[in-house]
Each structure stands twice: as C-alpha cells, then as structure tokens.
Design an enzyme around this catalytic site. Structure first.
Site, PDB file in Angstrom:
ATOM      1  N   GLU A 148       0.868  -1.178   0.000  1.00  0.00           N
ATOM      2  CA  GLU A 148       0.000   0.000   0.000  1.00  0.00           C
ATOM      3  C   GLU A 148       0.908   1.232   0.000  1.00  0.00           C
ATOM      4  O   GLU A 148       1.705   1.407   0.906  1.00  0.00           O
ATOM      5  CB  GLU A 148      -0.870  -0.039   1.266  1.00  0.00           C
ATOM      6  CG  GLU A 148      -1.638   1.230   1.530  1.00  0.00           C
ATOM      7  CD  GLU A 148      -2.259   1.250   2.940  1.00  0.00           C
ATOM      8  OE1 GLU A 148      -2.562   0.164   3.491  1.00  0.00           O
ATOM      9  OE2 GLU A 148      -2.414   2.342   3.491  1.00  0.00           O
TER      10      GLU A 148
ATOM     11  N   THR B  45      -4.041   6.235   2.427  1.00  0.00           N
ATOM     12  CA  THR B  45      -4.366   7.635   2.720  1.00  0.00           C
ATOM     13  C   THR B  45      -5.222   8.250   1.606  1.00  0.00           C
ATOM     14  O   THR B  45      -5.056   9.417   1.249  1.00  0.00           O
ATOM     15  CB  THR B  45      -3.090   8.495   2.964  1.00  0.00           C
ATOM     16  OG1 THR B  45      -2.066   7.696   3.567  1.00  0.00           O
ATOM     17  CG2 THR B  45      -3.402   9.627   3.925  1.00  0.00           C
TER      18      THR B  45
ATOM     19  N   ARG C 162       0.634  10.383   0.659  1.00  0.00           N
ATOM     20  CA  ARG C 162       0.921  11.476   1.583  1.00  0.00           C
ATOM     21  C   ARG C 162       2.014  12.371   1.052  1.00  0.00           C
ATOM     22  O   ARG C 162       2.359  13.365   1.668  1.00  0.00           O
ATOM     23  CB  ARG C 162       1.424  10.921   2.911  1.00  0.00           C
ATOM     24  CG  ARG C 162       0.422  10.111   3.634  1.00  0.00           C
ATOM     25  CD  ARG C 162       0.965   9.819   4.998  1.00  0.00           C
ATOM     26  NE  ARG C 162       0.364   8.615   5.497  1.00  0.00           N
ATOM     27  CZ  ARG C 162       0.760   8.032   6.608  1.00  0.00           C
ATOM     28  NH1 ARG C 162       1.739   8.539   7.296  1.00  0.00           N
ATOM     29  NH2 ARG C 162       0.149   6.937   7.003  1.00  0.00           N
TER      30      ARG C 162
ATOM     31  N   LYS D 119     -10.427  -1.534   7.362  1.00  0.00           N
ATOM     32  CA  LYS D 119      -9.139  -1.385   8.033  1.00  0.00           C
ATOM     33  C   LYS D 119      -9.477  -0.979   9.470  1.00  0.00           C
ATOM     34  O   LYS D 119     -10.309  -0.086   9.667  1.00  0.00           O
ATOM     35  CB  LYS D 119      -8.374  -0.267   7.325  1.00  0.00           C
ATOM     36  CG  LYS D 119      -7.183   0.275   8.058  1.00  0.00           C
ATOM     37  CD  LYS D 119      -6.483   1.292   7.161  1.00  0.00           C
ATOM     38  CE  LYS D 119      -5.373   2.001   7.890  1.00  0.00           C
ATOM     39  NZ  LYS D 119      -4.455   2.670   6.955  1.00  0.00           N
TER      40      LYS D 119
END
Ligand SMILES: O=C(O)C(=O)C[C@H](O)[C@H](O)COP(=O)(O)O
Length: 217
Positions: free
Chosen positions: A46, A73, A50, A133
């Site tokens: 993943e 994110t 960011r 998650k």
C-alpha cells in the site's frame, strides 16, 4: 508464483496476511522496494498518498511483475480516478467517508475504509463494505478491541493497521476475523532512503515466516 493480475486484492491480502505500508516519495526506490518485498514473500503493498510523488511511486511499483499495489491515505473522491490511472488495484483510507466509498464502488476500485468503533463499522456496512481497516489498531485497543468488535460482527473482515510490529502481528492474525495486518515496519523510510533494500527483504521474509510458523490457519 501465481500472477497477481488474476486475483482480487482481498484474496491477495488473505494469502500474504501482511500488507506492507509505504511512505515513499522518491520514485528511484519504487522498483527496488517492490522487488525486495516480493523476494521476501510479500508481493503486495500500500503506497500512501501522503507525499508529492506517491502516485508516480505507485505507478512504478505496479509495473513490477507479480506485485499488487494499492493506494493508502485515500481521502477524497477525486483521487480514485488517479489511483486507477496509476495502476492501483485497491484503496485504503484512514477513516470512513460515505462519498469516497460510493466513488470507489462506482469506479470499481476495492476500498478498505478505516474504522475504530462499532458505530463507524455499522456505517461502513450500510455503505456496502464488508472488509475494513481497523485503524489506528494499537492505539484503539489492539487485539482486545478487534476481538470485542468482532463479537457482534463475525462476518466483517478486518485489516488492523497502526502501531503493529513484527512481534505483535501474529496475535492479530490468530483472530478469525482478521484477514491481514498492515504496517510500515517492513519498509521504514530510513531503510528505503539509505538503499537498504536487503533489510526490507529480510523484514518481509521474517513476516512471511511468522505467518507460516506462528499462525495456524
Ligand atoms: O492513512 C492511511 O491510509 C494509512 O495507511 C495509515 C497507515 O496505515 C499507518 O500510518 C500505519 O503506520 P504504522 O503504525 O507505522 O504501521
């Protein structure tokens, strides 16, 4: 190794049981990190959106054979198209946002929204999600909280992430609702920036070994 193109992200996560989370901003490391993770037995990652060049990192990593890459994110609906265009196979979000989930479903991008409470979990279920998650896992109560939250929702699969380490991962993975665990410990920025891809491979190998030896399936 079976091709990652023919499996869904949830199947791939369920096989590797560990989802490396990358905070990577330099495209030059992308292929080497993906290759090291794959060599260590974790052909999935993943890439968190960011940093400025995260989408380029994602694109480079997803060009590596038999590696599945998703975006982390992801917080806004307009990011979905960019993730798909960069080759991202799934999205992960720190929290639950109905608009984002709707857009992912509309565009066919599997999404794991982040939840930390039963109320958020119910909202995610209402939005048509069945795998979440659990974030931030350690700070939200860790294994005990996952167990407690899973009691009324035994069919919801969780990917605890946040504060998980090599030493702590197996306890989460032993829970029947835990599909996989995620974390940055496999490829921390210090190692990547220093070009220590060998350490990334070792950490991935150690995690794969723990899955086999410490977690009964
Ligand atoms: O924002 C997201 O979508 C994320 O991906 C957040 C990361 O999962 C955590 O930052 C994991 O960090 P560690 O606790 O260092 O393992």
């Amino acid at each position: 190794m079976r091709s990652m193109r023919s499996v869904t992200p949830l199947v791939a996560m369920g096989r590797s049981r560990v989802l490396p989370v990358l905070v990577l901003d330099d495209v030059r490391h992308a292929v080497a990190v993906a290759t090291a993770l794959r060599a260590g037995g974790l052909p999935i990652a993943e890439v968190t959106l960011r940093s400025r060049y995260a989408l380029e990192v994602l694109r480079e990593m997803s060009s590596v054979d038999d590696v599945m890459v998703g975006a982390g994110t992801v917080t806004r609906p307009e990011q979905v198209e960019r993730v798909l265009a960069a080759g991202g196979r799934f999205a992960v979000s720190p929290g639950f946002s109905p608009g984002l989930v709707r857009e992912c479903h509309r565009q066919g991008l599997p999404i794991l929204p982040g939840v930390a409470t039963p109320t958020e979990l119910q909202a995610a279920l209402d939005a048509g999600v069945d795998t979440v998650k659990f974030f931030p896992a350690a700070a939200s109560g860790g294994v005990r909280m996952v167990r407690a939250m899973s009691a009324p929702f035994p069919h919801v699969r969780m990917v605890p992430t946040g504060g998980i380490t090599a030493a702590g991962m197996s306890e989460y993975l032993a829970l029947p609702t835990v599909l996989a665990v995620g974390g940055t410990w496999l490829a921390p920025a210090e190692w990547v920036c220093a070009g220590r891809y060998d350490l990334v491979e070792l950490a991935a190998r150690d995690a794969s070994k723990r899955v086999l030896e410490e977690v009964s399936v």
